[in-house]
Design a protein around this motif. Structure first.
Motif, PDB file in Angstrom:
ATOM      1  N   ILE A  19       0.843  -1.201   0.000  1.00  0.00           N
ATOM      2  CA  ILE A  19       0.000   0.000   0.000  1.00  0.00           C
ATOM      3  C   ILE A  19       0.876   1.247   0.000  1.00  0.00           C
ATOM      4  O   ILE A  19       0.651   2.197  -0.751  1.00  0.00           O
TER       5      ILE A  19
ATOM      6  N   GLY B  50       2.229   2.091  -3.303  1.00  0.00           N
ATOM      7  CA  GLY B  50       1.246   2.347  -4.343  1.00  0.00           C
ATOM      8  C   GLY B  50       0.891   1.121  -5.154  1.00  0.00           C
ATOM      9  O   GLY B  50       0.211   1.224  -6.177  1.00  0.00           O
TER      10      GLY B  50
ATOM     11  N   TRP C 151      -1.019  -1.222  -4.086  1.00  0.00           N
ATOM     12  CA  TRP C 151      -2.406  -1.555  -3.765  1.00  0.00           C
ATOM     13  C   TRP C 151      -3.125  -0.282  -3.333  1.00  0.00           C
ATOM     14  O   TRP C 151      -2.738   0.354  -2.344  1.00  0.00           O
ATOM     15  N   THR C 152      -4.133   0.126  -4.089  1.00  0.00           N
ATOM     16  CA  THR C 152      -4.882   1.345  -3.760  1.00  0.00           C
ATOM     17  C   THR C 152      -6.377   1.048  -3.608  1.00  0.00           C
ATOM     18  O   THR C 152      -7.177   1.967  -3.529  1.00  0.00           O
TER      19      THR C 152
ATOM     20  N   PRO D 290      -4.768   2.717   1.916  1.00  0.00           N
ATOM     21  CA  PRO D 290      -4.780   2.755   0.442  1.00  0.00           C
ATOM     22  C   PRO D 290      -5.356   4.046  -0.146  1.00  0.00           C
ATOM     23  O   PRO D 290      -4.932   4.499  -1.196  1.00  0.00           O
ATOM     24  N   ARG D 291      -6.355   4.605   0.547  1.00  0.00           N
ATOM     25  CA  ARG D 291      -6.938   5.850   0.048  1.00  0.00           C
ATOM     26  C   ARG D 291      -7.494   6.647   1.222  1.00  0.00           C
ATOM     27  O   ARG D 291      -8.102   6.080   2.132  1.00  0.00           O
TER      28      ARG D 291
ATOM     29  N   THR E 297      -3.855   9.010  -2.217  1.00  0.00           N
ATOM     30  CA  THR E 297      -3.376   7.715  -1.727  1.00  0.00           C
ATOM     31  C   THR E 297      -2.281   7.885  -0.669  1.00  0.00           C
ATOM     32  O   THR E 297      -1.784   6.899  -0.132  1.00  0.00           O
ATOM     33  N   ASP E 298      -1.885   9.104  -0.394  1.00  0.00           N
ATOM     34  CA  ASP E 298      -1.067   9.358   0.799  1.00  0.00           C
ATOM     35  C   ASP E 298      -1.327  10.784   1.270  1.00  0.00           C
ATOM     36  O   ASP E 298      -1.927  11.587   0.529  1.00  0.00           O
TER      37      ASP E 298
ATOM     38  N   HIS F  66     -11.442   1.507   2.649  1.00  0.00           N
ATOM     39  CA  HIS F  66      -9.985   1.493   2.492  1.00  0.00           C
ATOM     40  C   HIS F  66      -9.337   1.672   3.863  1.00  0.00           C
ATOM     41  O   HIS F  66      -8.921   2.763   4.231  1.00  0.00           O
TER      42      HIS F  66
END
Lengths: 266, 266
Positions: free
Chosen positions: B19, B22, B24-25, B89-90, B104-105, B252
């Motif tokens: 994750i 990136g 796995w999102t 992940p999100r 995503t971060d 997520h």
């Protein structure tokens, strides 16, 4: 505690009324059987946030039942209508970490910035132990429970840090699983033991020399069993050297409207 | 979620690494079976104290697993070495209560005054339901769980107040006691249902019109069963209109090192 007193109070409300009016200033052990009693720690608001976080991180020694809004003396969840300034039989006043007195009310000390923390108490699970046929030695011997400062550090929060304090009850080996099972049902009253057996594993050198309370007899065929103790929270709060801190005097608890059973997960 | 992904991650550490990088999102349902996943709410320190108190007063919708120190992105109790800025992940970013993005971060948004709150999640008890032979309809139908805003007010704390939000799962009547029993074991993941039966008792008029998530089929011989929902905490926090608030995006979650079983009182 006299049996007559136990009989005299119909319920928690009546008991608190008697305490409020100064008709009862003694220990609360045995009063209002079946109702949960609570430890009390009162701190100024500036310390409350970190202390709340400390309790969240250490639920075993600090099983929070209620936290009041700053300035409010009513524990409206545990006992609507009660007054935390008068409804504990005896208080302790600490200023800058030093014990200053043991009054029967704190009416003249209450301030708008005080936050009260109420914690579950081992009376709840001791009753459950007795009902399950597990002996409780210090009750048999008419003593205070023995308490020990361990080598385990609590998970700190802000300025609050310190060692875990435990109580010890000698349990016949064949009843140890039962004792674990019975007390595990009460996470709101310290829950399952933190340790079973060798005191050295907790850094306790001599069982006959407790740090607080009284030593009790450990018989052949019994194993020392250790539970997290509410004194942990008081000791840690004391270290904060808050300008003002109020607590219940040992054994002089706040009697709630909550049944012991409400603190269990059954 | 694909089965391949489930197989690809050995454990929580590997999943978080994927994750973080990136790889796995997507949603985390089904990833790292047996490991507890957590809801995330991040607030500036000035709101943290009252929000912590809100969670203490409403443990059913807000089962706190960990609260970080201000500025720290490491959930050192649930997952030592993890990074809350990258290992979800999100995310969702809210400013003054308005949704601003779903990155995503949140590396560039992190601040020294941010406090992260991690809550237990219903994935934990849904797995326990399935293992106990209790069907989980929204999983069968490949939908989001239906969520409803109720007429029950949470116990407020400071600026934080709002209604209880619940999830609903239709349960065959003969399995209702089993469903209660199984989920009651997980107070760290919303615990026992808050209500069984007539939706009107919670002020819910039409089950087929959930406030969030998807409607699911309720069959003959089934009873709607309602559990407190983690969206309660997010909704209440959102109302604070904090200058900045970060959360996970729905579904997520943050994958912890803690086993589901660690959240139970068995």
């Amino acid at each position: 505690m006299s049996l007559r007193a136990v009989e005299a109070f119909g319920g928690p409300r009546e008991a608190r009324q008697a305490i409020r009016e100064g008709r009862w200033t003694g220990p609360t052990a045995g009063l209002c059987p079946g109702y949960a009693q609570a430890n009390l720690v009162v701190l100024p608001r500036q310390f409350a946030c970190d202390f709340l976080l400390f309790c969240q991180r250490n639920p075993n020694p600090c099983p929070l039942l209620e936290v009041t809004d700053a300035g409010s003396w009513e524990p409206r969840r545990l006992a609507p209508g009660a007054d935390l300034r008068t409804d504990v039989p005896r208080y302790r006043i600490y200023r800058d970490g030093r014990l200053e007195g043991e009054p029967t009310d704190v009416l003249d000390l209450w301030r708008d910035d005080l936050v009260a923390f109420l914690f579950g108490c081992s009376f709840t699970f001791e009753r459950a132990l007795l009902e399950a046929g597990v002996p409780v030695r210090h009750l048999e011997e008419g003593k205070n429970v023995p308490m020990y400062v361990t080598n385990r550090a609590c998970d700190p929060a802000g300025i609050f840090r310190g060692p875990l304090v435990v109580t010890m009850r000698p349990i016949p080996v064949e009843l140890v699983p039962r004792a674990v099972q019975v007390t595990a049902r009460f996470p709101g009253a310290h829950g399952a033991p933190v340790h079973v057996g060798d005191p050295a594993a907790l850094g306790i050198r001599r069982l006959e020399r407790p740090d607080f309370g009284d030593a009790v007899t450990v018989r052949d065929g019994e194993m020392p069993v250790f539970w997290a103790c509410g004194v942990t929270a008081q000791a840690v709060a004391l270290e904060s050297k808050a300008s003002l801190m109020l607590t219940h005097a040992p054994g002089h608890m706040f009697i709630t409207d909550r049944k012991d059973a409400d603190l269990s997960y059954d």
